[in-house]
Enzyme design. Structure first.
Site, mmCIF file in Angstrom:
data_model
loop_
_atom_site.group_PDB
_atom_site.id
_atom_site.type_symbol
_atom_site.label_atom_id
_atom_site.label_comp_id
_atom_site.label_asym_id
_atom_site.label_seq_id
_atom_site.Cartn_x
_atom_site.Cartn_y
_atom_site.Cartn_z
ATOM 1 N N GLU A 135 52.259 100.412 4.809
ATOM 2 C CA GLU A 135 52.468 98.973 4.834
ATOM 3 C C GLU A 135 53.807 98.655 5.499
ATOM 4 O OE1 GLU A 135 51.923 97.411 0.890
ATOM 5 O OE2 GLU A 135 49.990 98.422 0.664
ATOM 6 N N CYS A 173 60.385 95.372 7.975
ATOM 7 C CA CYS A 173 60.641 96.340 6.902
ATOM 8 C C CYS A 173 59.651 97.488 7.082
ATOM 9 C CB CYS A 173 60.434 95.634 5.570
ATOM 10 S SG CYS A 173 60.539 96.731 4.160
ATOM 11 N N CYS A 233 55.998 107.860 -2.682
ATOM 12 C CA CYS A 233 57.404 108.253 -2.840
ATOM 13 C C CYS A 233 57.520 109.204 -4.026
ATOM 14 C CB CYS A 233 58.268 107.020 -3.079
ATOM 15 S SG CYS A 233 60.025 107.407 -3.218
ATOM 16 N N CYS A 292 61.203 105.915 -9.344
ATOM 17 C CA CYS A 292 62.016 104.841 -9.944
ATOM 18 C C CYS A 292 61.079 104.014 -10.823
ATOM 19 C CB CYS A 292 62.649 103.973 -8.859
ATOM 20 S SG CYS A 292 63.718 104.922 -7.750
ATOM 21 N N CYS A 309 59.426 100.520 -9.849
ATOM 22 C CA CYS A 309 58.908 100.443 -8.479
ATOM 23 C C CYS A 309 57.422 100.759 -8.410
ATOM 24 C CB CYS A 309 59.694 101.422 -7.606
ATOM 25 S SG CYS A 309 59.005 101.580 -5.960
ATOM 26 N N GLY A 348 58.539 104.567 0.392
ATOM 27 C CA GLY A 348 59.188 105.864 0.569
ATOM 28 C C GLY A 348 60.692 105.848 0.438
ATOM 29 N N GLU A 349 61.248 107.042 0.222
ATOM 30 C CA GLU A 349 62.701 107.269 0.209
ATOM 31 C C GLU A 349 63.043 107.817 1.602
ATOM 32 O OE1 GLU A 349 65.923 107.382 -1.596
ATOM 33 O OE2 GLU A 349 66.234 108.065 0.434
ATOM 34 N N SER A 401 70.547 101.905 -3.331
ATOM 35 C CA SER A 401 69.900 101.193 -4.420
ATOM 36 C C SER A 401 70.545 101.665 -5.726
ATOM 37 C CB SER A 401 68.403 101.564 -4.355
ATOM 38 O OG SER A 401 67.653 100.720 -5.132
ATOM 39 N N LEU A 402 71.436 100.858 -6.283
ATOM 40 C CA LEU A 402 72.277 101.317 -7.394
ATOM 41 C C LEU A 402 71.637 101.017 -8.754
ATOM 42 C CD1 LEU A 402 75.043 102.731 -7.591
ATOM 43 C CD2 LEU A 402 76.067 100.485 -7.921
ATOM 44 N N ASN A 403 71.476 99.754 -9.057
ATOM 45 C CA ASN A 403 70.619 99.277 -10.168
ATOM 46 C C ASN A 403 71.069 99.623 -11.580
ATOM 47 O OD1 ASN A 403 68.960 98.391 -8.080
ATOM 48 N ND2 ASN A 403 67.801 100.287 -8.077
ATOM 49 N N ASN A 412 60.517 91.462 -9.401
ATOM 50 C CA ASN A 412 59.198 90.842 -9.467
ATOM 51 C C ASN A 412 58.229 91.792 -10.162
ATOM 52 O OD1 ASN A 412 59.573 88.371 -7.725
ATOM 53 N ND2 ASN A 412 60.361 90.016 -6.428
ATOM 54 N N CYS A 434 62.536 97.366 -1.404
ATOM 55 C CA CYS A 434 62.110 98.737 -1.593
ATOM 56 C C CYS A 434 61.260 98.821 -2.855
ATOM 57 C CB CYS A 434 63.348 99.611 -1.733
ATOM 58 S SG CYS A 434 62.998 101.322 -2.031
HETATM 59 S S1 SF4 Z 1 62.521 102.278 -5.284
HETATM 60 FE FE1 SF4 Z 1 62.447 103.317 -3.267
HETATM 61 S S2 SF4 Z 1 63.114 105.407 -3.790
HETATM 62 FE FE2 SF4 Z 1 62.558 104.472 -5.737
HETATM 63 S S3 SF4 Z 1 60.404 105.068 -6.076
HETATM 64 FE FE3 SF4 Z 1 60.441 103.083 -5.003
HETATM 65 S S4 SF4 Z 1 60.227 103.578 -2.840
HETATM 66 FE FE4 SF4 Z 1 60.881 105.425 -3.914
#
Ligand code: SF4
Length: 420
Positions: free
Chosen positions: A151, A165, A172, A176, A179, A222-223, A276-278, A353, A396
């Protein structure tokens, strides 16, 4: 929630509602009709050519897997001059041709075109579907040659900036917890051609409608740094000044925090880096981003501090998805200020979201503003990403289609169980 969908069957022109997990992609039947530069008929023909012709035979060399020195060598190995390699490169990326077949090549001699038609593939992806959101954002589903789907999102903005994007993997491995893509697990890394062609397609499909596509973010599926060599090569093609010619500052590679790969990326590329810290404690980050168990906050931020020192006027973008009761307290804001001290950076606060199966809730707007103001009053450069369809799609981890077998959901630390 629903999107306008162009059915790949092409049986009718009528749009229908589809796709449950993109909550903010509100149904808007008129938005497709109001896109004057790419008419429904044009889009249908694009989709048709993608889904019917498929992707070229794999026995041929995939041109977009090569950077320019490799392409030049390959062209010479077939008895043609380096100048012809540059003309081909410009037809692939640098002019407004964005050639997808030897028929579309302009200004190349007949013998060279014949050699290319016999030995080279131009196209790594085929369009499966295009969805339009109520705010004009487009989501493109691409078929890969093995039938997997990726996508890509194209996000127009009223300021004249248009961002594509791109995905770097199918699924992935990072798991996370907030995600949707992470629920898929890793299915495969994308090839250079499959990455770079997402940007080429964005220009081919939407340049006339949105004006130039100005920015690229590696925030799709993906990462990116888990597929670092292909991402480095694809991003180098994107910023090549005879190629797609994006400014390196406008190509942003986002990572969950793979420390050795961050070092490698910063030493090889001038493209922008987003992290991506979070979370502001290892306890929370270990839970919501398991990569932290390998590369904890201290190692991640220490590495950034060290590596960025030698880069001229370079700033990291910290992304911070706000999760109610998990990472959005003023204590978190205080810790965040201390954590990033000494790192040239900007902070992007992102509204979460929920998607199907998600255990988290979004932070309220009032609380996000309070958090933002606290950071800003301490001198941080901080932005809030509003909760709109385009931002959801660009974020992401909002893309993909998990299967039946999914990576494990991790147990929250006891004191956070009430927050879920
Ligand atoms: S936030 Fe990014 S790195 Fe983490 S699982 Fe999702 S796609 Fe992968």
């Amino acid at each position: 929630m629903a999107l306008i969908r162009i059915p790949s069957s092409l049986a009718t022109l009528s749009s229908h509602f589809h796709y449950p997990h993109h909550r903010l992609f509100l149904s808007h039947r008129s938005s497709l009709r109001s896109s004057p530069a790419v008419s429904p008929r044009q889009l249908l023909s694009i989709v048709a050519s993608g889904s019917q012709s498929g992707i070229e035979a794999s026995s041929k060399v995939m041109l977009k897997d090569m950077d320019f020195p490799e392409l030049e060598k390959w062209v010479q190995s077939h008895g043609f001059r380096p100048g012809q390699a540059m003309m081909l490169w410009k037809c692939l990326y640098g002019t407004n041709v964005w050639a997808h077949s030897h028929d579309e090549l302009e200004g190349l001699n007949k013998d060279f075109k014949k050699m290319l038609s016999e030995n080279a593939s131009f196209k790594a992806l085929s369009v499966k579907d295009i969805f339009t959101a109520s705010d004009g954002t487009r989501k493109i589903l691409f078929n890969l040659d093995d039938g997997m789907v990726i996508e890509t999102v194209v996000i127009p903005c009223s300021t004249g900036r248009t961002t594509v994007c791109v995905s770097s993997q199918v699924g992935c491995a990072m798991n996370c917890q907030f995600c949707y893509t992470g629920r898929m697990g890793l299915r495969k890394h994308l090839r250079t051609s499959e990455i770079v062609e997402q940007a080429v397609f964005a220009r081919r499909l939407f340049s006339s409608e949105f004006g130039s596509i100005t920015n690229v973010v590696f925030m799709g599926m993906g990462e990116p740094l888990h597929n670092i060599e292909n991402v480095l090569k694809a991003s180098a093609i994107m910023v090549d000044d005879q190629g797609l010619h994006f400014s390196p500052r406008k190509v942003t590679v986002s990572t969950s925090g793979l420390v050795p790969q961050i070092k490698h990326f910063l030493s090889k590329s001038n493209c922008a880096l987003a992290v991506s810290l979070n979370a502001t404690t290892d306890e929370v980050r270990n839970w919501i981003m398991p990569i932290n168990r390998k590369y904890n906050l201290s190692l991640l931020l220490g590495t950034l501090k060290e590596e960025i020192r030698s880069k001229h006027r370079y700033k990291v973008l910290f992304e911070y998805v706000m999760l109610a009761g998990v990472n959005d307290s003023i204590e978190d804001a205080k810790r965040l200020i201390e954590l990033i001290r000494g790192i040239p950076c900007k902070i992007n606060l992102i509204s979460f979201n929920p998607h199907s199966g998600s255990r988290f809730r979004p932070t309220t707007d009032e609380k996000m503003v309070e958090f933002r103001n606290f950071l800003a009053s301490a001198g941080c450069v901080v932005f809030m990403r509003p909760s709109r369809g385009d931002d959801r799609m660009a974020a992401c981890g909002q893309l993909g289609e998990p299967g039946v077998i999914q990576p494990p959901m991790l147990r929250p630390p006891p004191r956070f169980q009430m927050a879920l």
